[in-house]
Scaffold this active site. Structure first.
Site, PDB file in Angstrom:
ATOM      1  N   SER A 171       0.940  -1.258  -0.039  1.00  0.00           N
ATOM      2  CA  SER A 171       0.263   0.145  -0.054  1.00  0.00           C
ATOM      3  C   SER A 171       0.697   1.378   0.032  1.00  0.00           C
ATOM      4  O   SER A 171       2.124   1.088   0.105  1.00  0.00           O
ATOM      5  CB  SER A 171      -0.910   0.023   1.261  1.00  0.00           C
ATOM      6  OG  SER A 171       0.149   0.454   2.414  1.00  0.00           O
ATOM      7  N   LYS A 172       0.303   2.451   0.158  1.00  0.00           N
ATOM      8  CA  LYS A 172       0.920   3.494   0.060  1.00  0.00           C
ATOM      9  C   LYS A 172       2.190   3.625   1.054  1.00  0.00           C
ATOM     10  O   LYS A 172       2.929   4.259   0.876  1.00  0.00           O
ATOM     11  CB  LYS A 172       0.055   4.752   0.371  1.00  0.00           C
ATOM     12  CG  LYS A 172      -0.758   5.197  -1.317  1.00  0.00           C
ATOM     13  CD  LYS A 172      -0.832   6.702  -1.384  1.00  0.00           C
ATOM     14  CE  LYS A 172      -0.907   7.033  -2.915  1.00  0.00           C
ATOM     15  NZ  LYS A 172      -2.210   7.438  -3.062  1.00  0.00           N
ATOM     16  N   ARG A 173       1.676   3.087   2.363  1.00  0.00           N
ATOM     17  CA  ARG A 173       2.616   3.258   3.396  1.00  0.00           C
ATOM     18  C   ARG A 173       3.921   2.629   3.352  1.00  0.00           C
ATOM     19  O   ARG A 173       5.119   2.894   3.772  1.00  0.00           O
ATOM     20  CB  ARG A 173       1.758   3.031   4.735  1.00  0.00           C
ATOM     21  CG  ARG A 173       1.855   1.559   5.275  1.00  0.00           C
ATOM     22  CD  ARG A 173       0.770   1.285   6.337  1.00  0.00           C
ATOM     23  NE  ARG A 173       0.430   0.107   5.862  1.00  0.00           N
ATOM     24  CZ  ARG A 173       0.769  -1.288   6.438  1.00  0.00           C
ATOM     25  NH1 ARG A 173       2.137  -0.980   7.112  1.00  0.00           N
ATOM     26  NH2 ARG A 173       0.325  -2.371   5.789  1.00  0.00           N
ATOM     27  N   HIS A 174       3.826   1.741   2.308  1.00  0.00           N
ATOM     28  CA  HIS A 174       5.202   1.030   1.831  1.00  0.00           C
ATOM     29  C   HIS A 174       6.044   1.933   0.855  1.00  0.00           C
ATOM     30  O   HIS A 174       6.837   1.144   0.266  1.00  0.00           O
ATOM     31  CB  HIS A 174       4.974  -0.264   1.197  1.00  0.00           C
ATOM     32  CG  HIS A 174       4.481  -1.381   2.218  1.00  0.00           C
ATOM     33  ND1 HIS A 174       3.247  -1.505   1.923  1.00  0.00           N
ATOM     34  CD2 HIS A 174       4.700  -1.768   3.211  1.00  0.00           C
ATOM     35  CE1 HIS A 174       2.663  -2.457   2.898  1.00  0.00           C
ATOM     36  NE2 HIS A 174       3.709  -2.533   3.900  1.00  0.00           N
ATOM     37  N   GLY A 175       5.491   3.239   0.422  1.00  0.00           N
ATOM     38  CA  GLY A 175       6.064   3.790  -0.563  1.00  0.00           C
ATOM     39  C   GLY A 175       5.819   3.666  -1.890  1.00  0.00           C
ATOM     40  O   GLY A 175       6.272   4.221  -2.731  1.00  0.00           O
TER      41      GLY A 175
END
Ligand code: GLU
Length: 484
Positions: free
Chosen positions: A249-253
């Protein structure tokens, strides 16, 4: 003939997983002299988003994944947009009704709800039991008075088995699948139904898609059989996870395809990076041209375990592509970036020759093209933010540095040709004469010229800035020190 399709549902951003699937499809087509087909799966009208479709098309084009058949260019099996294929689905659904493989269903939401509650109470799995089945006549009557009727597939009571090119034989118990809807009350087919028909009619040889679809494949296999279609080959490509092994997801960049474009990533670098998420050339080679990847790409080398998305690796790869890029091309791209207006995060500079001279100075430091604006900023603008503490290196006095800088401006005045090598020799000698270590002199000069601790080689920077500007900036720094 190899024919593969990328079949996105335009309901949101084009994320990394979708893009990787598209790349694998395209690579496989290219590697086998096959055709790559773009099909827009837009039957979910509630979630359909026109913007998303535009984004998907733009992303594929940016990466250079040109399709041979698709909604914009047509092809032998058009239309390539599912919402325009309603009649085809209707004919096929009728076949299933006729051979008793499908039935009209008039169950109301309340009936479905009460069934679910009953199953929860009895602790049995929530499966539809077919209670809403009605005749065709009844269905028509209900529709006429505005009631909702769907068509469901009658799941045969048999073991389901299919072959996945990566995982081998996959078995499924029919009890895990209940009669599922194939035509919704708005007369649009569901994904499961529509794509099976399209894959068949479009003569798709290999269904290459994300592993998340493998649990739906038994339904697709049953539909193929009921319709008398031959099965395509199934290739379910591994999931992409974040570094913590959870769903990407976004939080993994991970970002949407086009935001990589906006950030100054090169399409060839992103393509190379994504090709390695779930596929390996069989050795440790990482940087490969598209041609090489195509040459080496095969289904046998698609991995059977999840891939991990590493944004730092992508950054490294991008930097490496920039470092090795042909100068003319790099100049062009950098110019495009810095000639943008400032509010658009360029530098508003339109002098191409000047940019061409500066490109070699920053090439090694560029992680992405967007950084060019930041790295070139101080060559054009004098409003440097100088951290006065940085002007004073350790183990020497304020006075010594002032003298050092004054002598530097005098030295510069007297030099005709600002050639880096000559400059370096002269400034080293100056430091020596003043009893300073080279760094004790060079460091404050660097801060004075650039405002930054890190910059391209000092004397190249001096050369690029020119005599006048260099002297002016050093003078300014002297004044700052004097006020300290
Ligand atoms: N429309 C489906 C999606 O959004 C396609 C899945 C498939 O390739 O069968 O991913």
């Amino acid at each position: 003939m190899v024919r593969v399709r990328f079949a996105p549902s335009p309901t949101g951003d084009m994320h990394i997983g979708g893009l990787r699937t598209a790349i694998f499809d395209w690579l496989f087509a290219k590697a086998n002299n096959g055709k790559f087909i773009l099909r827009i799966e837009d039957t979910d009208r509630a979630r359909y988003d026109k913007e998303s479709e535009i984004t998907i098309i733009e992303s594929l084009k940016w990466l250079g994944l040109q399709w041979d058949e698709g909604p914009d260019i047509g092809g032998p099996f058009e239309p390539y947009r599912q919402s325009e294929r309603k009649n085809i689905y209707k004919t096929e659904v009728q076949k299933l009704i006729n051979n008793n493989s499908a039935y009209y269903d008039g169950a109301t939401p309340e009936e479905l709800q009460s069934l679910r509650e009953e199953q929860v109470r009895n602790k049995i799995p929530p499966r539809y039991d077919g209670r809403g089945e009605i005749t065709e006549k009844e269905a028509l009557a209900r529709k006429q008075v505005g009631k909702q009727v769907v068509i469901r597939f009658r799941v045969p009571k048999e073991q389901i088995e299919f072959f996945d090119e990566i995982r081998g034989k996959v078995n499924f118990d029919h009890k895990e699948i209940d009669d599922f809807i194939i035509l919704k009350s708005d007369e649009m087919p569901t994904y499961h139904f529509a794509h099976v028909i399209d894959d068949h009619k479009m003569k798709i040889s290999h269904v290459i898609r994300g592993e998340e679809w493998i649990s739906s494949t038994p339904r697709h296999v049953l539909l193929h059989k009921a319709l008398g279609y031959e099965l395509p080959k199934y290739v379910h490509v591994p999931l992409i996870l974040g570094k913590d092994k959870s769903k990407l997801s976004k939080r993994h960049g991970a970002e949407s395809a086009l935001s990589y474009k906006d950030k100054g990533y090169l399409p060839e670098a992103l393509l190379n990076f994504l090709a390695l998420l779930g596929w390996s050339p069989g050795d440790n080679t990482e940087i490969m041209s598209i041609k090489e990847i195509i040459k080496k790409f095969s289904v046998e080398r698609i991995l059977d375990h999840a891939a991990v998305f590493d944004p730092e690796k992508l950054e490294w790869m991008n930097a490496s592509y920039i470092r090795n890029m042909d100068s003319t091309k790099l100049n062009e791209i950098i110019f495009k970036q810095v000639s943008k207006p400032i509010e658009n995060q360029g530098l508003g500079i339109n002098d191409k020759t000047q940019i061409e001279k500066l490109t070699p100075l920053i090439r090694e430091r560029l992680k992405n093209i967007k950084d060019a604006s930041y790295l070139l900023n101080y060559f054009f603008y004098d409003n440097l933010e100088i951290n006065s503490d940085q002007l004073l290196p350790k183990n020497t006095s304020k006075e010594n540095i002032i003298i050092g800088l004054q002598k530097s401006t005098e030295l510069l005045q007297g030099i005709e040709n600002l050639e880096p090598e000559i400059l370096e020799g002269k400034f080293r000698a100056l430091a020596d004469n003043l009893g300073l270590k080279a760094g004790q002199l060079f460091f404050p000069i660097r801060i004075a010229l650039t405002g930054r601790k890190e910059s391209p080689p000092l004397f190249h920077t001096m050369e690029a800035l020119g005599k006048e500007k260099s002297i002016e900036r050093i003078d300014k720094a002297i004044k700052i020190i004097e006020r300290m």
